[in-house]
Structures are given as structure tokens and as C-alpha cells.
Design an enzyme around this catalytic site. Structure first.
Site, PDB file in Angstrom:
ATOM      1  N   HIS A 135      50.446  53.628  75.465  1.00  0.00           N
ATOM      2  CA  HIS A 135      49.711  54.751  74.847  1.00  0.00           C
ATOM      3  C   HIS A 135      48.431  54.256  74.167  1.00  0.00           C
ATOM      4  O   HIS A 135      47.353  54.654  74.525  1.00  0.00           O
ATOM      5  CB  HIS A 135      50.562  55.575  73.867  1.00  0.00           C
ATOM      6  CG  HIS A 135      51.811  56.117  74.470  1.00  0.00           C
ATOM      7  ND1 HIS A 135      51.789  56.970  75.551  1.00  0.00           N
ATOM      8  CD2 HIS A 135      53.127  55.912  74.171  1.00  0.00           C
ATOM      9  CE1 HIS A 135      53.039  57.283  75.888  1.00  0.00           C
ATOM     10  NE2 HIS A 135      53.872  56.654  75.073  1.00  0.00           N
ATOM     11  N   ASP A 184      56.096  57.673  82.228  1.00  0.00           N
ATOM     12  CA  ASP A 184      56.753  57.767  80.930  1.00  0.00           C
ATOM     13  C   ASP A 184      57.885  58.793  80.881  1.00  0.00           C
ATOM     14  O   ASP A 184      59.007  58.501  81.258  1.00  0.00           O
ATOM     15  CB  ASP A 184      55.675  58.048  79.854  1.00  0.00           C
ATOM     16  CG  ASP A 184      56.201  57.968  78.428  1.00  0.00           C
ATOM     17  OD1 ASP A 184      57.383  57.625  78.248  1.00  0.00           O
ATOM     18  OD2 ASP A 184      55.439  58.236  77.486  1.00  0.00           O
TER      19      ASP A 184
HETATM   20 ZN    ZN Z   1      57.675  55.651  76.359  1.00  0.00          ZN
END
Ligand code: ZN
Length: 451
Positions: free
Chosen positions: A273, A324
């Protein structure tokens, strides 16, 4: 192959604003024992005995960040409002119902979905280690082994990023749902993780769940474990501003600074991220060669924000991509989303070329997972590749010489016609060759988890 993008960028270009995209017509690959032994271009007619791949062939796509069980939440967490933190409660409820058998069935189907999307390697960020309440399974790695086996059955490579997860927050013991995730201490985590072994399709890496979940004093234990094995080390980093605020209160610094001070950053480390960073954080990540895994479809789904990917890349942080939470499993969508999100933010176009975006989805993703010998179509590389149809309603009429642009900005996972791993066809003409009915396998595995 009718057309191929060989996955290498022109000399002297760093992938940012590179002009033109090297697409080759008429490419023949020689494959022996799972590796590419020769690449020939300008081949007028298919050599005798060759398997013809019609469309645009790319190196296999690397999904550098996965939590396979999140696939069970797709479509069911879109009702009403909320935040990342309310979504997390629903996700914990699904985690609570996992067993090694259910997780194996679900992951096998999810990895089959990935293969059908052209993904040949997955980085599984795995933290559901123990039975509910934290009771150990007879095999303490029963869950991790279930994931490794699931990848084998779906025909793809896996890097099991065995994740250290010890606390609910800074100075807080694990909550009820999190007891399954915790080994108690980083030492105990290391002992368990050391029992996992690499095999043909599987490599073992490490992960720090986040600075929330591993006390600062134990970060170095995980970093050392990865260092000793020269294994990839991943960490969720600054996905939410609340994590930054709590870290500042607990330690007087940002999460990136805390990781740097405890030896977690470096060229084998990937921050996942990297959304809410200061200029100093960006310099820490770039100077140390720490990679960045962007997960744009999840970040938009969870209302995380848009991370500073161009600045990270300029600072020296290689970029890769992950699906993800599997709100979408489509690495081509992840690649274009990184560029399109940046366009929305900056109100300018063209931050990356299509080739640079594909590079993140292929070679750099594989490198982040410890498969440096995959992700390009060249002699010596693993024979992992995928072919995209150029005659679908989405791709028809595009220019073959702009194949990378077509792959990133026109095609979707639905255009994947073939996927080959180690020279073996695991998707042929849009159908999985090992998991007979992937949609049904998904439906049954998700149903079993709902109870
Ligand atoms: Zn994750």
C-alpha cells in the site's frame, strides 16, 4: 506466438515515460524442462510441432499481494456505508470459520481464478495460522501447507509470505479473532515458520503484518529471519492514517521510520500500500531500495486513498501490484488503475507507459516474490506466460504494434486465453485444465465458509 511482449524495456530507460513499446510479431519460444531455452523473433511460420498461441503473449503476471480468504467477501460487503475498520469486522468473521480443509478448497478455487486471469505466481500474505482461540493444529503449519497445496493443484507458483501477527495494536494483546493469527512472540513465529520448506512451485518468505501487529522490539527478529534466508519480506505500510497517528503516539515517529530503525527495510522488502507517506518516508523507502506493492482495486474498495506511486518510483522504490482483498482479480485492471488513479489526482495523463505498467505486473512483481528468474520472455527464464485474445469485443480493432497498450488499457482478465506455467498449459482456450469448473469450485468453497 502471433505477437509477444518480451517484457524487457529498451536500454537506458527506467520505465517511466519510455517511448514506444517493443511488441514482436511471430515469436517462437523453445521450452525445455520448464524453462525458456531460446527466443526467436520474426518467425514467418510456426515451426513443426510448435503449439500456436493466437493473440498477444505476455510474461506470466505476478499477483504480489493476496489474502485468499478475502475472496469470500466479494459482493457481500458492498451494502451500506462504513470504513476500512467496519469492513475488517466482516473479514474477521470469515477468518473465524476457516479450517485447513475449507481454506484449501477456497484457495484452490481462488488460485484457479487467478490462473484464468493470467496470473502465474501469487504472494500469499498468510496470517491465519492456528485454530480458533489460538489452539495449535497437530501440524502447526496446517494452514500454510493447505495454501501451498492449493497453489499446486491450481497450477500456479506461490510465495507463502508467512506473517508475524502478535498484537491488536500498539501495546495491546490480540483480540478474540486475532488469537488465530498469533504465535505469541516473534521467536515462536520464527520457529514455526522455519518448519516450512520450499519446493518446485513454492517459496517461503516472511511478513510483518504491520507496525500495529508486531511490537517494535520484535521487528528485528522477523527481519533477521528473512535476512538469513535471503527471503522476501513484506509488510502492510501506512494503508490508513489511523495507523500513522497511533504509531506517532506510541513511538513518536511514522511507521516507515519505525521499520527503518529496526532493520526491516531493504531491497528484499516490499511495503504493501504505502498510501499515506511523508516526504521523509518516501526517501527512506527509496534510498533503501524497498519495493512498493500497490493494490489499487482494494485501495479504492476500502476507501484507503491513493498512494504516491510516482514519487516512490522516482525515489528508487520498484513497483509491483496485488489484488489483495480480491474485490477484483485482474492484474491488468490493477496496472491501469495505478495510472488512472494518478490521472484523477494530478489531472494530467501519461505517468507510466503501458510497458512500465506491465513491467510492474510481471518482472518486478516476480522479483518482489523471490522469483527473479520469472517475468520476462528470454532464454533462461521460467517458461511462465499468458496469452490475451486480440479478437474479443474489448480488444478487436486495436493496433497489434501497440500490444502493451492494448493489454493494459483495453483487455481484462476475461480476455486471457492461455496460461502456461513451467511449460505446462494450465489454462487453454479460456478453460482451466486442472480445476474443471472454477466458478462452481468458488461458489461451493464460499458457501462452506458462510456455514
Ligand atoms: Zn493486505
Amino acid at each position: 506466438m502471433e505477437h509477444a511482449w518480451l517484457g524487457t524495456l529498451p536500454e537506458g530507460l527506467d520505465g517511466v515515460r519510455a517511448g514506444g513499446t517493443p511488441i514482436e510479431p511471430g515469436v517462437a519460444l523453445d521450452v525445455h524442462e520448464g524453462r525458456i531455452t531460446a527466443v526467436r523473433t520474426d518467425v514467418a511460420a510456426p515451426p513443426a510441432g510448435a503449439e500456436v498461441l493466437r493473440g498477444l503473449t505476455l510474461p506470466g503476471l505476478a499477483n504480489a499481494h493476496s489474502h485468499a480468504f478475502h475472496r469470500a467477501l466479494r459482493g457481500t460487503v458492498q451494502v451500506g456505508s462504513g470504513t476500512f475498520w467496519t469492513w475488517r469486522e466482516v473479514m474477521y468473521a470469515a477468518a473465524a470459520r476457516l479450517t485447513p480443509e475449507r481454506y484449501h478448497a477456497l484457495a484452490r478455487a481462488v488460485y484457479a481464478e487467478m490462473a484464468l486471469a493470467g496470473i502465474t505466481a501469487v504472494g500469499e500474505f498468510h496470517y491465519v495460522h492456528h485454530a480458533p482461540g489460538g489452539r495449535r493444529y497437530a501440524d502447526p503449519n496446517a494452514m500454510g501447507e493447505a495454501l501451498i497445496e492449493a497453489a499446486a493443484e491450481a497450477g500456479i507458483r506461490i510465495t507463502l509470505l508467512d506473517t508475524c501477527y502478535l498484537s491488536a495494536g500498539f501495546g495491546q494483546p490480540p483480540g478474540t479473532h486475532q488469537l488465530r493469527f498469533s504465535d505469541g512472540t516473534a521467536e515462536a513465529w520464527a520457529e514455526r515458520a522455519s518448519l516450512l520448506t520450499a519446493r518446485g512451485h513454492a517459496r517461503i518468505g516472511a511478513a510483518v503484518h504491520s507496525v500495529r501487529a508486531v511490537p517494535a522490539g520484535q521487528l528485528a527478529t522477523v527481519a533477521r529471519w528473512a535476512e538469513e534466508r535471503r527471503a522476501p519480506l513484506h509488510v502492510h505500510l501506512s494503508e490508513q492514517t489511523a495507523e500513522n497517528d497511533a504509531c506517532l503516539r506510541a513511538h513518536g515517529c511514522s511507521p516507515a521510520r519505525l521499520l527503518a530503525d529496526h532493520g526491516v527495510l531493504g531491497p528484499r522488502t516490499t511495503g504493501v500500500h504505502n498510501t499515506h507517506l511523508t516526504d521523509e518516508d518516501i526517501a527512506l523507502l527509496g534510498d533503501s531500495g524497498t519495493g512498493t506493492c500497490m493494490c489499487p482495486t482494494t485501495e479504492r474498495d476500502l476507501a484507503d486513498g491513493i498512494g504516491p506511486a510516482p514519487a516512490l518510483q522516482r525515489a528508487g522504490s520498484p513497483l509491483c501490484l496485488g489484488s489483495d482483498s480480491h474485490a477484483v482479480v485482474d492484474l491488468l485492471e490493477e496496472a491501469r488503475a495505478m495510472e488512472l488513479d494518478e490521472r484523477l489526482r494530478s489531472r494530467t495523463r501519461g505517468h507510466w507507459t503501458a510497458a512500465a505498467l506491465l513491467r510492474a505486473a510481471t518482472a518486478d512483481g516476480h522479483a518482489a516474490l523471490g522469483w527473479e528468474e520469472a517475468g520476462t520472455l528470454e532464454a533462461g527464464a521460467l517458461a511462465d506466460f499468458t496469452t490475451i485474445a486480440l479478437d474479443s469485443v474489448r480488444t478487436a480493432g486495436t493496433l497489434p504494434r501497440l500490444g502493451a497498450e492494448t493489454a493494459v488499457f483495453a483487455a481484462t482478465a476475461a480476455d486471457v486465453r492461455h496460461t502456461v506455467v513451467a511449460g505446462r498449459h494450465i489454462v487453454r482456450d479460456g478453460a482451466h485444465t486442472l480445476v474443471a469448473d472454477a466458478p462452481r469450485a468458488l461458489a461451493e468453497a464460499v458457501d462452506a465458509l458462510r456455514g
